[in-house]
Design an enzyme around this catalytic site. Structure first.
Site, PDB file in Angstrom:
ATOM      1  N   GLU A 156       0.825  -1.223   0.000  1.00 13.85           N
ATOM      2  CA  GLU A 156       0.000   0.000   0.000  1.00 13.85           C
ATOM      3  C   GLU A 156       0.852   1.263   0.000  1.00 13.85           C
ATOM      4  O   GLU A 156       0.384   2.334   0.369  1.00 13.85           O
ATOM      5  CB  GLU A 156      -0.949  -0.028   1.205  1.00 13.85           C
ATOM      6  CG  GLU A 156      -1.946  -1.182   1.132  1.00 13.85           C
ATOM      7  CD  GLU A 156      -2.913  -1.219   2.303  1.00 13.85           C
ATOM      8  OE1 GLU A 156      -2.633  -0.604   3.348  1.00 13.85           O
ATOM      9  OE2 GLU A 156      -3.962  -1.880   2.166  1.00 13.85           O
TER      10      GLU A 156
ATOM     11  N   LYS B 195     -16.050  -2.069   3.015  1.00 12.38           N
ATOM     12  CA  LYS B 195     -15.356  -2.318   1.749  1.00 12.38           C
ATOM     13  C   LYS B 195     -16.349  -2.996   0.812  1.00 12.38           C
ATOM     14  O   LYS B 195     -16.834  -4.086   1.121  1.00 12.38           O
ATOM     15  CB  LYS B 195     -14.185  -3.279   1.968  1.00 12.38           C
ATOM     16  CG  LYS B 195     -13.056  -2.758   2.845  1.00 12.38           C
ATOM     17  CD  LYS B 195     -12.151  -3.916   3.255  1.00 12.38           C
ATOM     18  CE  LYS B 195     -10.884  -3.452   3.922  1.00 12.38           C
ATOM     19  NZ  LYS B 195     -10.178  -4.579   4.609  1.00 12.38           N
TER      20      LYS B 195
END
Ligand code: 2PG
Ligand code: MG
Length: 401
Positions: free
Chosen positions: A195, A324
């Protein structure tokens, strides 16, 4: 009226270089595109990414069946569209058509409708309730997102400003500052994880202090309040009743004390997944102890799932939830869970996955539902795609927070 007139599918690569699906949906005057991300540290109650046969099987089902069935459907009936996806699959976990195909279709349909109507997605989804969110991003990463990093998966920061660009910039300044500090101590170059957070060969204790100090420095420099947080993703290192760190092994009780100390003594105010995904009791104990001082977030604990959240509410397990879209496969399911969280006074975080594309749907979603935070990294193209979209959204909103 906005009938679906056509659709397309293609394979693209995500930020890890893995294959994923991108779907386009067309209405008479609208076009929507969306691609599915993927997780590396997944909750075990998430829907399945693909059916047996993998991505090619999903594409086959789309071409032979779904692309034909959706022609003529009303795209503005998102709930109806998502119900169709559920019925085309026939299971709860999208193991027949694949959750990645479902989520790309569901989100592309919402994009197409907003385009048809000529309104930005956040307005179409959120109406007058849309409100700017706060960027929450990781500056140091470990766990399943990196090799030889910290045991704790993500060290997060959130800069608060009425001007979202200033908040995004301050987050990236903390990211930069960490590299400078770490480089001073190391004689090897510092690298990044999945990330785009730094991977540091230090133990968690040291990084807890390092990130806190870097955030304080940038807070002083910018005048912004900067929160410190972390995603422990603790299921990943819960082994035989113990949380296994580089230099220590903690029992469940010791882990509760450890995280309580991170809040009370180290000033961290955002805490995600501090315990194993099935340990609702430890979550409840921590929330009882420090829920008035910190946002205690369930991610793997809930996996955006309505029933799991209901269970958590019954046990007072947390005061916040991470949402999500690809954990549940459709926008409608996510919104149903969000509503339950809101009705119970919980804070909400919309989140990216570790394997991402440049799709910026979640930036609009976070604003539409007035999420407290958008967790989507601090730097890196696929993360910046969402952060820069927030800047454009704020401009579109007339600059107001
Ligand atoms: C998380 C996510 C995103 P992954 O645990 O919150 O940071 O990681 O997508 O790998 O599940
Ligand atoms: Mg998480």
């Amino acid at each position: 009226m906005s009938e679906i007139t056509g659709s397309k599918i293609r394979k693209i690569l995500d930020s890890r270089g893995n294959e994923t699906v991108e779907v386009e949906i067309f209405t008479e005057f609208g076009r929507g595109v969306s691609a599915a991300p993927s997780g590396a540290s997944k909750g075990s109650n998430e829907v399945k990414d693909y059916p047996e046969g993998g991505i090619d099987q999903s594409i086959k089902i789309f071409r032979s069946e779904i692309s034909k069935s959706i022609i003529g459907m009303e795209s503005s009936d998102q709930a109806g569209f998502d119900r169709y996806l559920e019925s085309a699959d026939g299971t709860d976990d999208f193991s027949n058509i694949g959750g990645n195909l479902a989520v790309a279709l569901s989100l592309a349909n919402a994009f197409a409708t907003s385009d048809e109507l000529g309104v930005p997605l956040f307005r179409y989804l959120g109406g007058i309730n849309a409100r700017m969110t706060t960027p929450l991003g990781n500056v140091v990463g470990g766990g399943k997102h990196a090799v030889n990093g910290t045991t704790i998966q993500e060290f997060l920061i959130a800069s608060h400003s009425g001007n979202v660009y200033e908040a995004i910039r301050a987050n990236s300044m903390v990211h930069k500052r960490i590299k400078e500090r770490a480089s001073k101590e190391l004689d090897i170059p510092v690298g990044m994880g999945d990330e785009k957070a730094w991977v540091l060969p230090f133990d968690d204790e040291k990084v807890i202090s390092m990130v806190k100090e870097a955030a304080e420095e940038i807070s002083e420099k910018t005048g912004l309040t900067i929160e410190n947080g972390m995603d422990l993703a603790a299921s990943n290192y819960f082994e035989k009743g113990h949380y296994v760190y580089r230099n220590s092994r903690l029992t469940r009780e010791e882990q509760v004390d450890f995280v309580e100390g991170i809040v009370k003594d180290r000033g961290y105010t955002v805490i995600e997944d501090p315990f194993d995904e099935n340990d609702f009791e430890s979550f409840a104990e921590l929330t009882k102890r420090v829920g008035d001082k910190a946002t205690i977030i369930g991610d793997d604990l809930y996996t955006t799932n309505y029933d799991r959240l209901q269970k958590g509410i019954g046990k007072r397990a947390s005061n916040a939830i991470l949402l999500k879209p690809n954990q549940v496969g459709t926008l409608s399911r996510l919104l149903k869970t969000w509503k339950l969280a809101k009705d119970n006074g919980m804070s909400v975080v919309v989140s990216h996955r570790s394997g991402e594309t440049t799709d910026y749907f979640i930036a609009h979603l976070a604003v539409a539902i007035g999420a407290d935070y958008l967790k989507t990294g601090t730097v890196g193209g696929e993360r910046i795609a969402k952060l820069n979209e927030l800047v454009r959204i704020q401009e579109e909103m007339g600059g107001q927070e």
